[in-house]
Scaffold this active site. Structure first.
Site, PDB file in Angstrom:
ATOM      1  N   LYS A 281     -32.544 -45.823 -12.098  1.00 54.18           N
ATOM      2  CA  LYS A 281     -33.528 -46.628 -12.814  1.00 54.18           C
ATOM      3  C   LYS A 281     -32.850 -47.791 -13.542  1.00 54.18           C
ATOM      4  CE  LYS A 281     -36.786 -44.015 -14.644  1.00 54.18           C
ATOM      5  NZ  LYS A 281     -37.143 -42.991 -15.649  1.00 54.18           N
TER       6      LYS A 281
ATOM      7  N   ARG B 101     -35.980 -43.603 -21.718  1.00 59.79           N
ATOM      8  CA  ARG B 101     -36.223 -43.081 -20.367  1.00 59.79           C
ATOM      9  C   ARG B 101     -34.955 -42.496 -19.774  1.00 59.79           C
ATOM     10  NH1 ARG B 101     -38.300 -48.504 -17.522  1.00 59.79           N
ATOM     11  NH2 ARG B 101     -39.303 -47.058 -16.061  1.00 59.79           N
TER      12      ARG B 101
ATOM     13  N   GLY C 122     -37.397 -32.684 -13.242  1.00 57.60           N
ATOM     14  CA  GLY C 122     -36.835 -31.565 -13.986  1.00 57.60           C
ATOM     15  C   GLY C 122     -36.148 -32.042 -15.250  1.00 57.60           C
TER      16      GLY C 122
ATOM     17  N   MET D  76     -35.826 -34.970 -18.546  1.00 60.22           N
ATOM     18  CA  MET D  76     -36.767 -35.331 -19.595  1.00 60.22           C
ATOM     19  C   MET D  76     -37.761 -36.414 -19.186  1.00 60.22           C
ATOM     20  SD  MET D  76     -36.041 -36.714 -23.344  1.00 60.22           S
ATOM     21  CE  MET D  76     -36.670 -38.310 -22.916  1.00 60.22           C
TER      22      MET D  76
ATOM     23  N   ARG E  82     -37.550 -48.713  -6.732  1.00 63.43           N
ATOM     24  CA  ARG E  82     -36.611 -47.847  -5.997  1.00 63.43           C
ATOM     25  C   ARG E  82     -37.100 -47.757  -4.560  1.00 63.43           C
ATOM     26  NH1 ARG E  82     -38.780 -42.415  -9.043  1.00 63.43           N
ATOM     27  NH2 ARG E  82     -40.921 -43.098  -8.980  1.00 63.43           N
TER      28      ARG E  82
ATOM     29  N   HIS F 265     -31.501 -13.765  21.316  1.00 65.44           N
ATOM     30  CA  HIS F 265     -32.035 -14.161  22.620  1.00 65.44           C
ATOM     31  C   HIS F 265     -33.336 -14.928  22.465  1.00 65.44           C
ATOM     32  CE1 HIS F 265     -34.341 -13.572  26.365  1.00 65.44           C
ATOM     33  NE2 HIS F 265     -33.162 -13.807  26.934  1.00 65.44           N
TER      34      HIS F 265
ATOM     35  N   ARG G 152     -22.918 -24.009  35.705  1.00 64.88           N
ATOM     36  CA  ARG G 152     -22.024 -22.903  35.388  1.00 64.88           C
ATOM     37  C   ARG G 152     -22.197 -21.787  36.419  1.00 64.88           C
ATOM     38  NH1 ARG G 152     -22.839 -19.823  29.776  1.00 64.88           N
ATOM     39  NH2 ARG G 152     -24.743 -19.108  30.784  1.00 64.88           N
TER      40      ARG G 152
ATOM     41  N   GLU H  44     -14.375 -20.671  25.705  1.00 64.99           N
ATOM     42  CA  GLU H  44     -15.132 -19.817  24.786  1.00 64.99           C
ATOM     43  C   GLU H  44     -14.367 -18.572  24.371  1.00 64.99           C
ATOM     44  OE1 GLU H  44     -18.779 -18.923  26.885  1.00 64.99           O
ATOM     45  OE2 GLU H  44     -17.747 -19.077  28.791  1.00 64.99           O
TER      46      GLU H  44
ATOM     47  N   SER I 271     -15.746 -27.549  28.505  1.00 61.42           N
ATOM     48  CA  SER I 271     -16.992 -27.549  27.753  1.00 61.42           C
ATOM     49  C   SER I 271     -16.943 -26.361  26.804  1.00 61.42           C
ATOM     50  CB  SER I 271     -18.185 -27.428  28.709  1.00 61.42           C
ATOM     51  OG  SER I 271     -19.369 -27.387  27.973  1.00 61.42           O
TER      52      SER I 271
ATOM     53  N   GLY J 120     -18.090 -23.500  24.860  1.00 61.72           N
ATOM     54  CA  GLY J 120     -19.242 -22.615  24.694  1.00 61.72           C
ATOM     55  C   GLY J 120     -19.149 -22.068  23.284  1.00 61.72           C
ATOM     56  N   THR J 121     -19.695 -22.818  22.348  1.00 62.32           N
ATOM     57  CA  THR J 121     -19.436 -22.483  20.936  1.00 62.32           C
ATOM     58  C   THR J 121     -20.145 -21.216  20.476  1.00 62.32           C
ATOM     59  OG1 THR J 121     -21.120 -24.117  20.392  1.00 62.32           O
ATOM     60  CG2 THR J 121     -18.822 -24.794  20.161  1.00 62.32           C
ATOM     61  N   ASN J 122     -21.157 -20.764  21.226  1.00 62.79           N
ATOM     62  CA  ASN J 122     -21.772 -19.482  20.837  1.00 62.79           C
ATOM     63  C   ASN J 122     -20.762 -18.355  20.979  1.00 62.79           C
ATOM     64  OD1 ASN J 122     -24.100 -20.935  20.617  1.00 62.79           O
ATOM     65  ND2 ASN J 122     -25.091 -20.067  22.426  1.00 62.79           N
ATOM     66  N   ASP J 123     -20.176 -18.269  22.184  1.00 63.08           N
ATOM     67  CA  ASP J 123     -19.217 -17.199  22.401  1.00 63.08           C
ATOM     68  C   ASP J 123     -17.921 -17.438  21.639  1.00 63.08           C
ATOM     69  OD1 ASP J 123     -20.701 -15.442  23.809  1.00 63.08           O
ATOM     70  OD2 ASP J 123     -20.119 -16.178  25.789  1.00 63.08           O
TER      71      ASP J 123
ATOM     72  N   CYS K 104     -21.400 -27.239  24.674  1.00 67.65           N
ATOM     73  CA  CYS K 104     -22.687 -26.899  25.272  1.00 67.65           C
ATOM     74  C   CYS K 104     -23.327 -25.695  24.605  1.00 67.65           C
ATOM     75  CB  CYS K 104     -22.548 -26.686  26.771  1.00 67.65           C
ATOM     76  SG  CYS K 104     -21.541 -25.266  27.191  1.00 67.65           S
TER      77      CYS K 104
ATOM     78  N   TYR L 121     -19.043 -35.638  24.587  1.00 68.35           N
ATOM     79  CA  TYR L 121     -20.490 -35.464  24.527  1.00 68.35           C
ATOM     80  C   TYR L 121     -20.856 -34.126  23.896  1.00 68.35           C
ATOM     81  CZ  TYR L 121     -19.981 -32.269  28.471  1.00 68.35           C
ATOM     82  OH  TYR L 121     -19.615 -31.213  29.252  1.00 68.35           O
TER      83      TYR L 121
END
Ligand code: ADP
Ligand code: MG
Ligand code: MG
Length: 886
Positions: free
Chosen positions: A27, A97, A106, A108, A342, A460, A623, A750, A769, A771-774, A836, A856
């Protein structure tokens, strides 16, 4: 402290500017900036946020010389206004102010008309010849000071005011005259007494109490909570600033007033002025709803000159700040004053429209436009939502994880088969299961949405739903999904099969009954323009994970540049295929297996052809078969009977094969490249299908770039063995058909071991590539379905910041990725590298991918737009490879 505490602005000099938000708050910084621009801003000064920090660091004490500095600033304010603070004839009044660097509810509230007391109120009445105005200002001040600085409940003041109105028999504040307002002041003072508080008559005392109340409010429970929820503690905020501003008066009569306005419509983004105005009013009256505000058009009819001036100021502010502005203003006897500006909050749709329009208007660059929209906004705009009116009356029954966005409504079914049956009859269904498995994919595909009571964000159900762009709420643990009795129970509500249910995948909420959904505009118009800007800016490519042509088509429409992961296992579940697959699996000899595979080949060939066609000209990474074979074989007695008959073996034989295939630990079992090592025929068939489909493309004169990906490699020899056979088959087919076809062979990374020996693997691979899950499962030793069990606790206790299956754990898994990348590129500088896993669609993980220098990311088709924006934002924020925040 040795620092500057106070920054003034007035017609003679301005010390702050809009870049100083850290120490002046938003402000104060913008008030100074407006003053510099020569806009009509009442003079004032800001006490910096550093004083707030000092105050809290030093046991709620101010720096010693603050008092004299503030007094000097007050004297300067007196000089420029020609009024005197505490004077009885011509008193200077101020507002006090708060305002931090980041706007923060939250803290004053503002106190107006500070400086008035029993004597100066009379002086003000005489001076302005407006007794009503003077007493209105005074009663407002006493009320705000009591409420905001001394903590006397707001309602008690309202009650006193109402009492006077009741006595007089009027409804509106405006119907009270000066004498009535004097009575209100008397009642307010009585209230102070009852509350054991004192109303200070000395203006300097008033000022210091107010200043201290503002700094004190920085750490009130509401403010602390707000900072926690919004994760603001890391932002290094010093505190709030205090702005002391000379008062201007909107409550001087019908030629005065107060208002708020936006330079563009914050709901639609349309380029038109938008605002509200209230005559003879002060401060927050507009938003407090005591009278119905008028539109800006009415200001035009009341006071055309002021209206025109306001529009000019708005234009100037928007051009200057180069963003839609949200302003607060006051008109005192026809004279316009600016009290705040603002960047305005806006809906997702408005954010996109304004960003694109401003590029077209030449106001901002494409790069800036890309930064003006949050990835979550894009997501909101692409999925259906519930009709807001119907939602108001909906019956809420429970909550789960918001696994896949959108809103869906349908009749409850408890099995994938029932889902398919009902969907065939044109019914809308929601598939409710404790959890889902690969066999349910068909039912999931036809359902409007999926609800599960178990599993996490990468269960899943969640992964498949996101891949399909289907709404899903998973892990709704309070909701009992009773398959046996076909009922859902939650919160005392019981729903039967066929009853309507509605799920909100944006919030994870579940409702009983049917709620209408509305689909926002697709990837047309402004969103698609914005994402084209994004593509121009980004370095990282975005591909999609897609297994079937329809998904590939959606992915292209959303702007994916290729397929980063085609999971071939999903191709084996179709009704004509699954039994051929099973015959292959239970084969006793290589010959039998080869014969069964020969029958699957044409299916695969046409599947791949379909993908290549949709992705013409782009890379398609396929794959080789990945899951353990047991996922394809039947389990129930009934199914075993049926399948045994169909494939012509005894039930016992089938049962024993199923037993052999059972995995002790499926995650570490006979899967990925390990399958191909044991049964090379499967990979051979798939290679044939891929290469033949690609050859078909070339013969039709179309472009194709197949990439064959070998999953779960942990040692280079796995790759070299496979690569040799793939090459042999592929090259032979290419030669036979006399075509020119380039193809690539690469690996999924992976297994943590692969990261360590990535230099060896890189020497043999065309691409990696991740496989970031595994990689996350194996790297952390967590199962991705453990969210409900303990990962939630881990996040709550701050061990992990976010679910590591959603957002890449940079310190751990991220370092593995970096290690693999460096290793791979050390032996193969041309190595193409992507992600991936599910992380490919997560903005933070995309930023990480950009930082480490991947080529990528690949994500589910519906996340492609979000990923395109996130990739561009990462590129704007960080030079690639420069700095990785592990
Ligand atoms: P918030 O942060 O809640 O918006 P502000 O500090 O902006 O609070 O104050 C709220 C309103 O009070 C302003 O919009 C304006 O109408 C009024 N106000 C604040 N300071 C002054 C002033 N010096 N003169 C007249 N009105 C003021
Ligand atoms: Mg304000
Ligand atoms: Mg895997």
């Amino acid at each position: 402290m040795g620092k500057k505490y106070v920054y003034v602005w007035n017609k003679n000099r301005v010390e702050g500017n809009s870049k100083m938000k850290d120490i002046l708050g938003g402000k104060g910084a913008n008030l100074a900036e407006m003053a510099s621009l020569g806009l009509p801003v009442p003079p004032g000064f800001t006490i910096s946020t550093e004083v707030c920090k000092y105050y809290w660091d030093n046991g709620r004490k101010f720096p010693e010389d603050l008092k004299s500095v503030v007094e000097e600033a007050m004297t300067e304010l007196e000089n420029v206004t020609g009024k005197k603070f505490g004077d009885n004839k011509n008193p200077l009044l101020v507002s006090v102010r708060s305002g931090a660097a980041v706007s923060m509810p939250g803290m004053m509230d503002t106190i107006l008309n500070l400086g008035l007391n029993d004597e100066s109120v009379e002086g003000l009445a005489k001076l302005t010849n407006n007794e009503r105005f003077a007493w209105d200002s005074y009663r407002r001040f006493i009320q705000m000071f009591g409420d905001v600085a001394l903590g006397i409940a707001h309602e008690k003041f309202e009650e006193a005011l109402n009492e006077v109105k009741r006595e007089k028999g009027v409804k509106q504040d405006l119907e009270l005259d000066a004498n009535d307002l004097k009575k209100v002041v008397e009642l307010y003072k009585k209230l102070y007494k009852e509350e054991g508080k004192e109303f200070p008559q000395d203006p300097m005392k008033q000022l210091w109490i107010a200043i201290e109340a503002v700094f004190g409010s920085w750490n009130n429970p509401r403010a602390i909570k707000y900072r926690q929820i919004n994760e603001m503690d890391k932002q290094g905020l010093l505190g709030t600033a205090v702005n002391v501003v000379a008062m201007v008066f909107g409550n001087m009569g019908e030629d005065s007033g107060t208002g708020v306005a936006f330079t563009r419509d914050p709901n639609t983004g349309e380029k038109k002025y938008y605002g509200e105005f209230l005559t003879n009013a002060q401060g927050e009256d507009v938003v407090a709803g005591i009278r119905t505000p008028k539109s800006l058009d009415e200001l035009k009819s009341i006071n055309p000159k002021t209206y025109n001036q306001l529009l000019e100021v708005m234009d100037k502010l928007e051009k200057h700040f180069r963003d839609m502005q949200d302003i607060e203003f006051t008109v005192e006897k026809g004279q316009l004053y600016m009290l705040q500006t603002r960047s305005g909050k806006r809906t997702a749709a408005a954010a996109v429209k304004i960003a694109v329009d401003m590029v077209k208007e030449g106001l901002i660059s494409k790069q800036e436009a890309v930064m003006r929209v949050k990835p979550a906004d894009i997501e909101k705009l692409l999925h259906p939502i519930f009709d807001s009116e119907e939602l108001k009356n909906a019956q809420y029954i429970g909550k789960g994880l918001p696994a896949s966005p959108g809103a869906a409504t349908g009749k409850i079914v408890f099995s994938a088969d029932d889902a398919e049956k009902l969907a065939k009859d044109g019914e809308k269904v929601i598939l409710a299961r404790p959890e889902t498995s690969p066999e349910d994919v068909g039912g999931m595909n036809v359902a409007e949405g999926i609800l599960t009571s178990r599993g996490g964000m990468t269960s899943h159900a969640a992964v498949v739903a996101r891949g399909m762009g289907k709404t899903a709420v998973v892990g709704a643990e309070d909701i009992v999904i009773d398959l046996k009795n076909k009922v859902i129970k939650s919160n005392g509500v019981e729903l039967k099969e066929g009853d309507w249910i509605s799920i909100d995948g944006n919030e994870g909420k579940v409702y009983a009954g049917k709620i209408k959904t509305v689909r926002p505009e697709g990837l047309a118009g402004d969103i698609s323009v914005l994402l084209e800007y994004a593509d121009e800016v980004s370095v990282l490519g975005v591909r999609a994970n897609a297994d079937i042509p329809r998904d590939a088509k959606v992915a292209r429409e959303f702007g994916a540049q290729g397929i980063g992961l085609c999971r071939t296992e999903h191709m084996f579940f179709g009704p004509e295929r699954i039994n051929k697959m099973r015959t292959m699996i239970v084969s006793k000899t290589e010959e039998q297996r080869k014969a069964a595979l020969e029958q699957l080949l044409p299916f695969q060939r046409s599947d791949f052809k379909g993908l290549f066609e949709e992705m013409e000209g782009f890379s398609v990474t396929i794959r080789l078969l990945d899951p353990p074979l047991h996922e394809f074989v039947p389990e129930s007695d009934e199914q075993i009977k049926e399948v045994a008959k169909m494939i012509g073996i005894s039930e016992e034989e089938l049962r024993s094969t199923v037993k052999d295939l059972e995995e002790f630990n499926p995650m570490m079992g006979h899967r990925g490249v390990r399958l191909a090592i044991t049964y090379p025929e499967i990979a051979e068939m798939q290679t044939k299908a891929i290469i033949l489909a690609a050859i078909d493309m070339i013969k039709e004169g179309k472009k194709v770039q197949p990439e064959i990906m070998i999953p779960l490699v942990g040692d280079v020899k796995e790759l070299t063995i496979l690569k040799e056979s793939i090459k042999q088959i592929a090259d032979e087919l290419i030669k036979e058909n006399n075509v020119d076809l380039e193809y690539k062979i690469g690996t999924m990374i992976e297994v943590p071991r692969a990261c360590v020996v990535a230099d060896q693997i890189g020497a043999e691979a065309d691409f990696f590539s991740f496989g970031t899950n595994d990689l996350t499962q194996l790297g952390l030793g967590f199962s991705r379905d453990d969210y409900g069990k303990f990962i939630g606790d881990y996040i709550e206790k701050g061990i992990y910041e976010k679910d590591p299956f959603q957002q890449i754990d940079r310190e751990g898994v991220g370092k593995l990725i970096k290690l693999a990348l460096d290793g791979g590129r050390s032996t193969n500088p041309k190595l193409k590298v992507g992600i991936c896993g599910e992380h490919g669609g997560d903005p933070d993980s995309i930023e990480f991918a950009h930082l480490v220098g991947l080529d990528y990311v690949s994500c589910s088709p519906y996340r492609v737009p979000v990923a395109r924006l996130a990739a561009a934002q990462a590129a704007v924020n960080y030079k690639r490879g420069k700095k990785v925040n592990y």
